[in-house]
Design an enzyme around this catalytic site. Structure first.
Site, PDB file in Angstrom:
ATOM      1  N   ASP A 185      46.144 -55.564 -30.045  1.00  0.00           N
ATOM      2  CA  ASP A 185      46.379 -56.949 -30.439  1.00  0.00           C
ATOM      3  C   ASP A 185      47.608 -57.024 -30.223  1.00  0.00           C
ATOM      4  OD1 ASP A 185      46.238 -58.669 -30.792  1.00  0.00           O
ATOM      5  OD2 ASP A 185      45.383 -58.479 -33.672  1.00  0.00           O
TER       6      ASP A 185
HETATM    7  C1  BGC Z   1      45.202 -62.304 -32.993  1.00  0.00           C
HETATM    8  C2  BGC Z   1      44.300 -62.024 -32.186  1.00  0.00           C
HETATM    9  C3  BGC Z   1      44.456 -62.362 -30.520  1.00  0.00           C
HETATM   10  C4  BGC Z   1      45.697 -62.311 -30.277  1.00  0.00           C
HETATM   11  C5  BGC Z   1      46.015 -63.329 -28.934  1.00  0.00           C
HETATM   12  C6  BGC Z   1      46.558 -62.231 -32.535  1.00  0.00           C
HETATM   13  O1  BGC Z   1      47.618 -62.478 -33.665  1.00  0.00           O
HETATM   14  O2  BGC Z   1      44.905 -61.006 -33.937  1.00  0.00           O
HETATM   15  O3  BGC Z   1      43.014 -62.326 -32.005  1.00  0.00           O
HETATM   16  O4  BGC Z   1      43.165 -62.314 -29.686  1.00  0.00           O
HETATM   17  O5  BGC Z   1      46.479 -62.740 -31.083  1.00  0.00           O
HETATM   18  O6  BGC Z   1      46.368 -64.703 -29.385  1.00  0.00           O
END
Ligand code: BGC
Length: 818
Positions: free
Chosen positions: A231
């Site tokens: 993530d």
């Molecule tokens: C989120 C993800 C997301 C990523 C990119 C993170 O903060 O938890 O779900 O895909 O950011 O935006």
């Protein structure tokens, strides 16, 4: 467990050829994103750069321009229709192709463990079987276009409080039976190309460094041959992840970037073979995508496809759950919905003119077209038939404080983290009060440690009255007026909109000069300070708005209240503070229902809310976050042009105290214990004998159905259940036949009363008879055995329960399994 370095990953000669020609430095550079959305290629070998994008309800693209917005995941789950979700997946895949995106960051399959979870709207269900089937539909749909899907967040990322640091304590059986199945199905049945490792810890180990879960389970046992991406900014270390199952660092270059992984390999801390395995997986993805060799192409050509609009509108109507529909008092014993012809409507509620189409955070995007229930209903019934009053304002953030109100220089003073009241280390006069940012390169003073700050000034307010005050930043922020705390924002806004109104409040302020102070705490993760300050005069209070709405309701044939939340209330980064509808919407609905006995409530939200007024409303239609065609779709259902096809994907409680994780959410001291174990959702209500407000699987239709006796055939662990269903009403409609399995009566191991193991949605014309056919395989009877660490089937007599919801059983048939 297999060491990553020894794991035999599926590969091809083309991938091996490129891999063999890469230098160690190139390989180490390839496994960290170049930018938040672009992964680097290797130009000299013809490997192009490629792009990923959020997900899951639309495709933002690199340019963050407008895009198709499909219904939220809780809505998609309410369709109980994997084929329809497949069609939605195809539309999203085609959006990716238009925007030159190689992979969509979705679907999200975290579990609806606790209803206040901030990303509840962004996940499918409380039930692993329903989530699994829908995830597979979504993934296969996206991937049928040649674009990759990325299932997230692996695993137990079921809350937003302390989301980067929380340690989830969960037992092995619960993990296997509730939290892992959707990922397992995505890999096995869905062939998903990527898995995103979560922000949180699981049983003391960070999700990105999990040897057991990323290695033994995902890659060895399930045979996952795609790649694992972190993530955004989630990784906590270089070596453990380097040796382990993580393959791509995104959102930051803190752990592997800037030469750190290379140095770890050169120091012998990470074997080169482990890096090879990561690169092999990334190259394998590019080959699957047909882009292993090719030019870097970052053009975006977004365009609306008419057929996507049709799919999204159908998905919305198929998701709406008719929770209640009673005979409306004023009319001749007909039910409140669909609306009778020629009615005069008072359309009330914050969602009427500002219908919330999606939730907040990384799942939000600019939409190709917005719409509102107000515009759609006026278009359908004629402008004179629909009077409108918002009744309450749901806006949470405040407009920027107008520059002309500021009467002094705006000064920022900087302090060491946690020492706001100590001596300042620097101070600056800045341009304005409403938005300031300091980052490396614009850092006020050399400091290896993050800093905190205070921004002060005076402002002259033009009138006395109610104002909305807001403070926002990365990390916690607070706004004081004349020393009085007026906005207290504890939301971590990293990666989410800075416009979040969390902590904003409405305050009474006198006209004249006031001293303002905005405090920003240091964000522990980064050298970045952002100060956003909002202050807005509210000419009409909620009390004024409610009086106006009630007066309209009194004069109309039907009052429709579109109540709910918005992306400011349901968002990544923050759990909800309460299950109650925000602001005094409950009070508004109660007053409107008292003024008009034909009151229809349309709920416009992505997660459970309480409904203290449920028995006073003539009808309740759950409209979710319905996506870009949602307003038209809601009107289709309100006027009866379409059938509300949805069934609850999650149980809604009367009171938060009734919910499974109550008392164990969101944890304390950095730890959350999943003490309820397997008893999440209807498994909890069944076992504890608690009556839910709206049961799992519930949903009414505009027509009526008669169910025949279920018949089961088969032997061993393989059965087919058939249920005849006849549409006995005058309209076409759909029915969802749900099949739950109950374990043998005297089993030695504690098991839920019943568990959903199959379902079928039938669409029937008036008078038509259909047969729901549901297959049950071995997994339908399994439990996870913690002695052998394997799935087992206890032989015996199981009860196959055929039901219209978790509390509406229509038939049972016994099968001997063994
Ligand atoms: C989120 C993800 C997301 C990523 C990119 C993170 O903060 O938890 O779900 O895909 O950011 O935006």
């Amino acid at each position: 467990m297999t060491d990553t370095a020894e794991r035999a990953t599926t590969t091809t000669p083309a991938v091996e050829d490129v891999l063999a020609r890469l230098t160690l430095a190139e390989k180490c550079a390839m496994v960290t994103g170049l930018t938040p959305w672009i992964v680097g290629g290797v130009e000299r070998l013809g490997v192009p750069e490629w792009t990923v994008s959020d997900g899951p309800v639309g495709v933002r693209g690199r340019g963050m321009g407008p895009g198709l917005v499909v219904p939220g995941e809780s809505a998609l789950a309410a369709t109980w229709d994997p084929d329809l979700v497949h069609e939605v997946g195809v539309a999203l895949g085609e959006e990716c192709l238009d925007k030159n995106v190689d992979m969509i960051l979705g679907p999200t399959v975290n579990v609806h463990r606790a209803p206040r979870g901030g990303r509840h709207f962004e996940s499918f269900s409380e039930d692993p079987h329903l989530s699994s089937r829908l995830a597979v539909g979504y993934i296969r749909g996206v991937q049928s276009t040649g674009v990759g899907a990325c299932i997230k967040h692996f695993v137990c990322n079921d809350q937003e409080t302390d989301r980067m640091t929380i340690d989830v304590r969960v037992d092995e059986r619960t993990l296997r039976e509730l939290y892992l199945p959707a990922f397992e199905a995505a890999v096995g049945d869905g062939g998903v190309r990527s898995v995103m490792a979560a922000y949180n810890y699981v049983n003391g180990e960070h999700a990105c460094s999990q040897t057991e879960l990323l290695g033994s389970v995902l890659k060895d046992e399930w045979g996952f041959d795609g790649f694992v991406v972190s993530d955004w900014g989630a990784m906590k270390d270089t070596v453990l992840t380097g040796r382990g199952g993580l393959d791509l660092e995104m959102g930051s270059d803190d752990q592997w970037g800037r030469g750190k992984l290379l140095a770890a390999v050169e120091a012998g801390e990470v074997p080169e073979a482990a890096v090879d395995d990561k690169v092999r997986r990334l190259l394998g993805f590019l080959e699957w995508r047909g882009r292993l060799q090719g030019a870097t192409d970052h053009t975006e050509s977004p365009r609306e496809h008419p057929e996507h609009r049709e799919v999204v509108r159908r998905a919305a109507t198929e998701s709406f759950v008719l929770v209640a529909n009673r005979a409306a008092g004023g009319q001749d014993a007909t039910r409140a919905l669909p609306l009778a012809r020629g009615v005069r409507v008072a359309l009330i509620g914050p969602g009427a003119a500002e219908t919330a189409l999606m939730g907040g955070g990384s799942a939000s995007l600019e939409v190709y077209r917005t719409g509102s229930v107000l515009d759609s209903l006026r278009e359908r019934l004629g402008p004179d038939a629909v009077a409108h009053a918002p009744g309450v304002s749901l806006r949470r953030s405040a407009e920027a404080l107008p520059a002309e109100w500021v009467t002094s220089p705006v000064t920022a003073t900087f302090h060491r983290a946690g020492e706001l009241d100590g001596p300042s280390v620097a101070s600056q006069v800045v341009d304005g009060a409403s938005m300031n940012a300091w980052h490396p390169g614009r850092w006020p003073v050399e400091s290896p440690e993050p800093l905190c700050a205070r921004v002060t000034f005076t402002a002259d307010l033009p009138v006395s009255g109610t104002y909305r005050a807001m403070a926002a930043g990365f990390g916690a922020s607070r706004l004081y007026v004349d020393g009085r705390l007026v906005a207290d924002n504890t939301v971590d806004t990293v990666h989410i909109s800075l416009g979040t109104g969390a902590g904003a409040s409405e305050v009474l302020l006198e006209a004249g000069e006031h001293a303002f102070a905005l405090e920003l705490d240091a964000h522990p993760a980064r050298q970045l300070l952002i100060a956003r300050l909002g202050l807005e005069y509210l000419p009409r209070t909620d009390a004024d708005l409610a009086d106006e709405a009630v007066a309209l309701a009194r004069d109309a044939d039907v009052a429709i209240v579109v109540a709910g939340t918005s992306g400011e209330w349901e968002t990544e980064g923050a759990d909800r503070a309460s299950l109650a509808l925000p602001k005094d919407q409950d009070g508004l609905i109660a007053r409107v229902a008292a003024a008009n006995q034909n009151t229809v409530v349309v709920l416009n939200c992505g997660a459970p809310v309480t409904m203290p007024w449920l028995s006073d409303a003539a009808a309740v239609l759950l409209g979710w976050y319905p996506g870009q065609e949602g307003a038209d779709a809601l009107v289709d259902v309100l006027v009866g042009d379409a059938e509300p096809g949805g069934r609850m994907p999650t149980t809604w409680a009367r009171d938060e105290a009734d919910t499974p994780a109550y008392g164990n959410f969101p944890g304390a001291d950095g730890v959350v214990t999943y003490a309820e174990g397997l008893y999440v959702g209807y498994r909890h209500y069944d076992a504890r004998g608690i009556e839910p407000l709206v049961p799992f699987g519930h949903g009414l239709s505009y027509t009526t159905f008669a169910w025949g006796e279920p018949v089961a055939s088969g032997v061993g662990t393989s059965f087919v259940v058939e249920v005849p269903v006849t549409n006995t009403g005058a309209r076409a409609g759909s029915e969802v036949v749900q099949v739950y399995v109950a374990p043998p009566a005297h089993g030695v191991v504690d098991r839920p009363v019943k568990e959903l193991r199959g379902f079928a949605k039938l669409r029937l014309a008036p008078g038509e008879r259909g047969v729901a056919r549901i297959e049950l395989g071995e997994r339908a009877f399994c439990r996870w055995d913690t002695d052998t660490h394997a799935w087992v089937v206890d032989p015996g007599e199981y009860s196959v329960i055929v039901a219209a919801s978790a509390t509406d059983v229509r038939g049972r048939v016994a099968v001997f399994v063994g």
